[in-house]
Design a protein around this motif. Sequence first.
Motif, PDB file in Angstrom:
ATOM      1  N   TYR A  15       0.855  -1.186   0.000  1.00  0.00           N
ATOM      2  CA  TYR A  15       0.000   0.000   0.000  1.00  0.00           C
ATOM      3  C   TYR A  15       0.889   1.234   0.000  1.00  0.00           C
ATOM      4  O   TYR A  15       1.745   1.396   0.873  1.00  0.00           O
ATOM      5  N   GLU A  17       0.037   4.633  -0.008  1.00  0.00           N
ATOM      6  CA  GLU A  17      -0.390   5.926   0.526  1.00  0.00           C
ATOM      7  C   GLU A  17       0.542   6.387   1.647  1.00  0.00           C
ATOM      8  O   GLU A  17       0.883   5.608   2.535  1.00  0.00           O
ATOM      9  N   ARG A 215      -7.995   3.869   1.336  1.00  0.00           N
ATOM     10  CA  ARG A 215      -8.253   4.292  -0.044  1.00  0.00           C
ATOM     11  C   ARG A 215      -8.417   3.078  -0.962  1.00  0.00           C
ATOM     12  O   ARG A 215      -9.297   3.059  -1.822  1.00  0.00           O
ATOM     13  N   ARG A 216      -7.599   2.095  -0.777  1.00  0.00           N
ATOM     14  CA  ARG A 216      -7.718   0.867  -1.564  1.00  0.00           C
ATOM     15  C   ARG A 216      -9.065   0.199  -1.306  1.00  0.00           C
ATOM     16  O   ARG A 216      -9.766  -0.219  -2.239  1.00  0.00           O
ATOM     17  N   ARG A 219     -11.963   1.826  -3.021  1.00  0.00           N
ATOM     18  CA  ARG A 219     -11.979   1.578  -4.462  1.00  0.00           C
ATOM     19  C   ARG A 219     -12.479   0.169  -4.788  1.00  0.00           C
ATOM     20  O   ARG A 219     -13.013  -0.071  -5.871  1.00  0.00           O
ATOM     21  N   TYR A 226     -17.198  -0.275   5.040  1.00  0.00           N
ATOM     22  CA  TYR A 226     -16.547   0.735   4.205  1.00  0.00           C
ATOM     23  C   TYR A 226     -17.565   1.540   3.420  1.00  0.00           C
ATOM     24  O   TYR A 226     -17.377   2.733   3.152  1.00  0.00           O
ATOM     25  N   SER A 230     -18.226   5.589   1.849  1.00  0.00           N
ATOM     26  CA  SER A 230     -18.555   5.908   0.457  1.00  0.00           C
ATOM     27  C   SER A 230     -19.847   6.705   0.364  1.00  0.00           C
ATOM     28  O   SER A 230     -19.928   7.706  -0.368  1.00  0.00           O
ATOM     29  N   ALA A 240     -13.855  15.036   0.892  1.00  0.00           N
ATOM     30  CA  ALA A 240     -13.002  13.850   0.771  1.00  0.00           C
ATOM     31  C   ALA A 240     -11.578  14.092   1.274  1.00  0.00           C
ATOM     32  O   ALA A 240     -11.038  13.263   2.012  1.00  0.00           O
ATOM     33  N   PHE A 244     -10.092  11.719   4.331  1.00  0.00           N
ATOM     34  CA  PHE A 244      -8.936  10.830   4.181  1.00  0.00           C
ATOM     35  C   PHE A 244      -7.766  11.279   5.049  1.00  0.00           C
ATOM     36  O   PHE A 244      -6.969  10.444   5.494  1.00  0.00           O
ATOM     37  N   ASP A 251      -5.230   3.936  10.123  1.00  0.00           N
ATOM     38  CA  ASP A 251      -5.050   2.854   9.169  1.00  0.00           C
ATOM     39  C   ASP A 251      -4.263   1.715   9.808  1.00  0.00           C
ATOM     40  O   ASP A 251      -3.144   1.910  10.294  1.00  0.00           O
TER      41      ASP A 251
END
Length: 319
Positions: A15, A17, A215-216, A219, A226, A230, A240, A244, A251
């Motif tokens: 990952y 980010e 973020r993954r 998506r 999750y 959204s 957003a 984030f 995380d």
Amino acid sequence: MQVDLPIEELEKFHYQEPEPADFDEFWQSTIAAETARPLDVAFTPVVTELQTIDVFDVEFTGYGGARIKGWLLLPARRSGRVPAVVEFLGYGGGRGLPVESLAYASAGFAHAILDTRGQGSTWRAGHTPDPVGSTPAIPGHMTRGLLSRDDYYYRRLYVDAYRFVDVVRSSAEVDTDRLVASGRSQGGALSLVVAGLRSDVTMIVPHVPFLCAFRRALRMTAESPYGEVSRWLAIHRDQAPAAFATLAYFDGVSFARRATCPAAFSVGLRDVVSPPSTVFAAHNAYGGPKEMVVWEFNGHESGGPEDVLRTIRAVRGLP
């Protein structure tokens, strides 16, 4: 049904980010402020119909001074201190009734179960409120206080989990050199959190950990929990970046990087709740010795009872 990358790519997935520059400072100051409060632990014996397990109602001071509940289940026939499994629960669940959690005490261990503040009304009952209000939020817990790292719901829950390890270590019945943190989904993420923030957890066994690679995940899936984020972002279209920015402090991948104790992960390759790449993101970043058990044909239930047996074997295998 393939829901994510092929296994060969999952095993190499990282990952990308970036973390907040002050991630460590934020959590060090949070923990320092909260551990300045006395735990005020109470272990109260509870009379139940169970003859082979002794049950104690647990209460202690968690984040913000809130009183948090839990259970401590002990094998009735024990000699001296026993290893402990500290269990954190999946999203929406509470500590339930002792009869719903017999495996680990029946295996000869102390079994400590944290009651998740404000949850406990989806798949198992809880008894701990979350007395903190929230800015506008989608039903559930994922977006409560989402625009502020200081006010976000999971700041409170992560501190509760950290403090609960201190509660378990304070028990005269527990062998603190053999203390394993475990859980499924949200509970798996909380085991990553305590391993990343503490150096006195012997091992963790996170099953399909949630709250990793945000973020993954957003998506890859629209499934709740999750999906709560959204749907919130679909309404609060301009928020957003702030959302984030908050999530980056919570995380599970970042906590995994800081952990050093051994870890035994599990993942379901058909999981649309915790997509496999998000679980592998935490596993592949993990800072200590690690292994991954892959359940090719399972979803979020992953190994089910096999994961419980894996946890029992892991505790029995401790030196």
